[in-house]
Design a protein around this motif. Structure first.
Motif, PDB file in Angstrom:
ATOM      1  N   VAL A  10       3.130 -15.431   9.077  1.00  0.00           N
ATOM      2  CA  VAL A  10       1.990 -14.562   9.190  1.00  0.00           C
ATOM      3  C   VAL A  10       2.401 -13.207   8.588  1.00  0.00           C
ATOM      4  CG1 VAL A  10       0.069 -13.545  10.512  1.00  0.00           C
ATOM      5  CG2 VAL A  10       0.804 -15.871  11.001  1.00  0.00           C
ATOM      6  N   PRO A  14       0.297 -11.188   4.867  1.00  0.00           N
ATOM      7  CA  PRO A  14      -1.024 -11.404   5.774  1.00  0.00           C
ATOM      8  C   PRO A  14      -2.101 -10.542   5.071  1.00  0.00           C
ATOM      9  CG  PRO A  14       0.440  -9.226   6.296  1.00  0.00           C
ATOM     10  CD  PRO A  14       1.155 -10.037   5.337  1.00  0.00           C
ATOM     11  N   ILE A  26      -3.950 -12.162   9.188  1.00  0.00           N
ATOM     12  CA  ILE A  26      -4.300 -13.437   9.012  1.00  0.00           C
ATOM     13  C   ILE A  26      -3.622 -14.169   7.963  1.00  0.00           C
ATOM     14  CG2 ILE A  26      -6.371 -12.956  10.502  1.00  0.00           C
ATOM     15  CD1 ILE A  26      -7.604 -13.785   7.472  1.00  0.00           C
ATOM     16  N   SER A  27      -3.108 -15.291   7.911  1.00  0.00           N
ATOM     17  CA  SER A  27      -2.776 -16.009   6.838  1.00  0.00           C
ATOM     18  C   SER A  27      -3.144 -17.336   6.890  1.00  0.00           C
ATOM     19  CB  SER A  27      -0.944 -16.071   6.831  1.00  0.00           C
ATOM     20  OG  SER A  27      -0.688 -16.650   7.774  1.00  0.00           O
ATOM     21  N   THR A  29      -3.159 -21.229   7.564  1.00  0.00           N
ATOM     22  CA  THR A  29      -2.511 -21.708   8.667  1.00  0.00           C
ATOM     23  C   THR A  29      -1.399 -23.019   8.009  1.00  0.00           C
ATOM     24  OG1 THR A  29      -2.639 -23.238  10.550  1.00  0.00           O
ATOM     25  CG2 THR A  29      -4.173 -23.893   8.731  1.00  0.00           C
ATOM     26  N   ASN A  39      -6.748 -23.346  14.016  1.00  0.00           N
ATOM     27  CA  ASN A  39      -6.330 -22.024  14.244  1.00  0.00           C
ATOM     28  C   ASN A  39      -5.595 -21.875  15.220  1.00  0.00           C
ATOM     29  OD1 ASN A  39      -8.853 -21.800  12.515  1.00  0.00           O
ATOM     30  ND2 ASN A  39     -10.138 -21.234  14.145  1.00  0.00           N
ATOM     31  N   ILE A  77      -6.722 -20.504   9.945  1.00  0.00           N
ATOM     32  CA  ILE A  77      -5.691 -19.596   9.604  1.00  0.00           C
ATOM     33  C   ILE A  77      -4.845 -19.357  10.964  1.00  0.00           C
ATOM     34  CG2 ILE A  77      -7.529 -17.940   8.469  1.00  0.00           C
ATOM     35  CD1 ILE A  77      -8.474 -16.678  10.689  1.00  0.00           C
ATOM     36  N   ASP A  78      -3.769 -18.895  10.771  1.00  0.00           N
ATOM     37  CA  ASP A  78      -3.036 -18.264  11.693  1.00  0.00           C
ATOM     38  C   ASP A  78      -3.407 -16.767  11.832  1.00  0.00           C
ATOM     39  OD1 ASP A  78      -1.931 -20.905  12.013  1.00  0.00           O
ATOM     40  OD2 ASP A  78      -0.183 -20.347  10.885  1.00  0.00           O
ATOM     41  N   MET A  79      -3.206 -16.370  13.081  1.00  0.00           N
ATOM     42  CA  MET A  79      -3.246 -14.809  13.134  1.00  0.00           C
ATOM     43  C   MET A  79      -2.722 -14.236  14.250  1.00  0.00           C
ATOM     44  SD  MET A  79      -7.063 -14.620  15.218  1.00  0.00           S
ATOM     45  CE  MET A  79      -7.985 -15.770  14.078  1.00  0.00           C
ATOM     46  N   ILE A 106     -13.759 -11.561   9.287  1.00  0.00           N
ATOM     47  CA  ILE A 106     -13.068 -12.800   8.778  1.00  0.00           C
ATOM     48  C   ILE A 106     -13.966 -13.768   8.391  1.00  0.00           C
ATOM     49  CG2 ILE A 106     -11.579 -14.327   9.762  1.00  0.00           C
ATOM     50  CD1 ILE A 106     -10.173 -12.055  11.493  1.00  0.00           C
TER      51      ILE A 106
END
Length: 112
Positions: A10, A14, A26-27, A29, A39, A77-79, A106
């Motif tokens: 991330v 990002p 965020i990026s 997942t 998520n 997403i991964d955050m 988002i």
């Protein structure tokens, strides 16, 4: 997110969302599509920004709960959620309002 490697993906590329007291990176997942949750949330609440452990734990609790209530609306997403100085002076409703605003941003920007 649990491992440093997951956080590093991330941090490497990002997309940044900010409010007065939050920065959320965020990026997309890195999980495969078979996974149950799409998520992932990571918390980076620095002792430098929020001195007291009880306040850091309150921030984590509030962010996790807000994420839990909104994760079904968010894209895959991964955050990583980071806080800025002075957030420990806010009450819970002010913190939740800022988080809601960021979730809406988002969702708006990642509509298909």
């Amino acid at each position: 997110m649990l491992t440093p490697g997951q956080f590093q993906t991330v941090f490497s590329k990002p997309v940044r969302y900010s409010s007065q007291h939050f920065t959320i990176l965020i990026s997309p997942t890195t999980l495969d599509n078979d996974s149950t949750s799409k998520n992932r949330l990571g918390l980076a609440i620095a002792k430098k920004r929020v001195k007291l452990a009880v306040q850091r734990n309150r921030m984590k609790r509030l962010v996790r709960e807000s994420f839990r209530l909104n994760q079904h609306k968010l894209p895959a997403i991964d955050m990583v959620v980071m806080v800025k100085s002075g957030i420990d002076q806010l009450d819970n409703t002010q913190i939740n309002k800022q988080l809601e605003k960021i979730w809406r941003k988002i969702i708006q920007r990642h509509k298909n």
